[in-house]
Design a protein around this motif. Structure first.
Motif, mmCIF file in Angstrom:
data_model
loop_
_atom_site.group_PDB
_atom_site.id
_atom_site.type_symbol
_atom_site.label_atom_id
_atom_site.label_comp_id
_atom_site.label_asym_id
_atom_site.label_seq_id
_atom_site.Cartn_x
_atom_site.Cartn_y
_atom_site.Cartn_z
ATOM 1 N N LYS A 1 -3.743 -0.189 -4.911
ATOM 2 C CA LYS A 1 -2.638 -0.712 -5.723
ATOM 3 C C LYS A 1 -2.992 -2.074 -6.306
ATOM 4 O O LYS A 1 -2.780 -2.346 -7.498
ATOM 5 N N ASP A 2 -3.552 -2.939 -5.474
ATOM 6 C CA ASP A 2 -3.920 -4.276 -5.947
ATOM 7 C C ASP A 2 -5.089 -4.215 -6.921
ATOM 8 O O ASP A 2 -5.133 -4.973 -7.905
ATOM 9 N N GLU B 1 -3.663 -2.998 -10.260
ATOM 10 C CA GLU B 1 -2.755 -3.973 -10.881
ATOM 11 C C GLU B 1 -3.536 -5.050 -11.626
ATOM 12 O O GLU B 1 -3.024 -5.665 -12.564
ATOM 13 N N GLN B 2 -4.788 -5.279 -11.216
ATOM 14 C CA GLN B 2 -5.666 -6.231 -11.905
ATOM 15 C C GLN B 2 -6.592 -5.544 -12.900
ATOM 16 O O GLN B 2 -7.518 -6.158 -13.416
#
Length: 320
Positions: free
Chosen positions: A176-177, A180-181
């Motif tokens: 997810k992280d 997101e980037q």
């Protein structure tokens, strides 16, 4: 929490043959993938014949480390990725402390284990060692390694703590992280893309961690030797791009000019020590950086954390 262990391969049959069995032996229920970056050896055939349980993703061209993972990971659905170099030996129970940290600390976006030298097993390895940091001028270093100075492992970094960046040779990150980037900056191709990603994650309030309770052994230089002028070029160019993208403006205004001057001295030294091609590599790196300034400015985030470095100066003598 499900885990996908993902190895990026480019003409690395010998590394897969040597280290993949341990990954499969010690990784429990984790899924194991190999993203092949358009290899020209028989890596893919070898995998199909000898490791049918490994899932293979074929990239149509060699996108480098950054783009290669970006492309391949789009096809992998998992809560957690472990981006693992093909020349890494994992150890028994290496995943247990990693799962524990991620489960108990939702703000942790990425982490690395203790990374020791496969060929000198009592010492830390260059790429990651005991966790990564930046100095006041944006030069990356690790606990256990400052420039070419490598420490023996005597338990001095047997801890679990927040760090600035985690090594790409064994890089755990929440999917997810990561997405997101928008993943790695593919323009980097290879080198320091993981530092850039960690910096962007920290700018959003996430944490990067190190755990000594998990240990791996890294050969290093499996794809690009440390003495390669291409490595010098990529490290110099990408470090400047990373600083321009992520530094707070008030810090950037003095760090970047200072770095330009120091890079000039470094180019002379590298040319003297490693050959004229390395001096040219530094010049090329600066030229490539200038060509990408406008595009990089557009990528600057809304927030740049001010205290990006350790209160430690790494002076020029450390190059020597």
């Amino acid at each position: 929490m499900d885990l996908a262990i993902v190895i990026l391969n480019w003409n690395g049959k010998s590394w897969l043959e040597k280290f993949l069995p341990n990954v499969l032996l010690y990784s429990g229920e984790a899924s194991v993938y190999v993203i092949d970056n358009a290899s020209t050896d028989d890596s893919v055939f070898f995998l199909k014949e000898n490791f049918p349980q490994v899932k293979i993703i074929n990239n149509k061209e060699n996108h480098g480390f950054a783009g290669g993972y970006n492309e391949g990971l789009k096809k992998i659905d998992s809560d957690l990725y472990c981006l693992l170099n093909s020349d890494v030996e994992v150890t028994e129970n290496w995943l247990t402390p990693v799962f524990s940290l991620f489960k108990n600390n939702p703000k942790i976006a990425a982490l690395q284990p203790k990374i020791l030298d496969y060929n000198r097993r009592t010492h830390f390895e260059f790429a990651g060692a005991g966790g990564g940091f930046l100095d006041n001028l944006g030069f990356p270093y690790c606990r256990g390694r400052v420039f070419e100075n490598i420490e023996a492992d005597s338990g001095q970094y047997d801890d679990e703590r927040e760090i600035f960046w985690a090594s790409g040779c064994c890089f755990f990150v929440r999917s997810k992280d990561f997405w997101e980037q928008n993943g790695f900056d593919a323009r980097f191709f290879a080198h320091q893309e993981e530092i850039d990603l960690c910096w962007r994650l920290k700018n959003t309030g996430k944490k990067i961690f190190y755990t000594s309770k998990s240990t791996v052994y890294h050969v290093g230089g499996g794809t690009l030797n440390k003495q390669s002028p291409t490595k010098t070029f990529l490290n110099m160019r990408n470090n400047l791009l990373m600083l321009l993208k992520n530094l707070p403006l008030q810090t950037l205004l003095w760090v970047l000019p200072t770095r330009m001057i120091l890079d000039g001295f470094a180019g002379i030294y590298f040319g003297y020590k490693n050959g004229f091609a390395h001096f040219i590599a530094v010049l090329r790196a600066h030229g490539a950086f200038y060509a990408r300034i406008l595009g990089t400015l557009k990528l600057r985030g809304k927030v740049q954390i001010e205290k990006y470095f350790e209160t430690k100066w790494l002076v020029f003598k450390n190059f020597l």
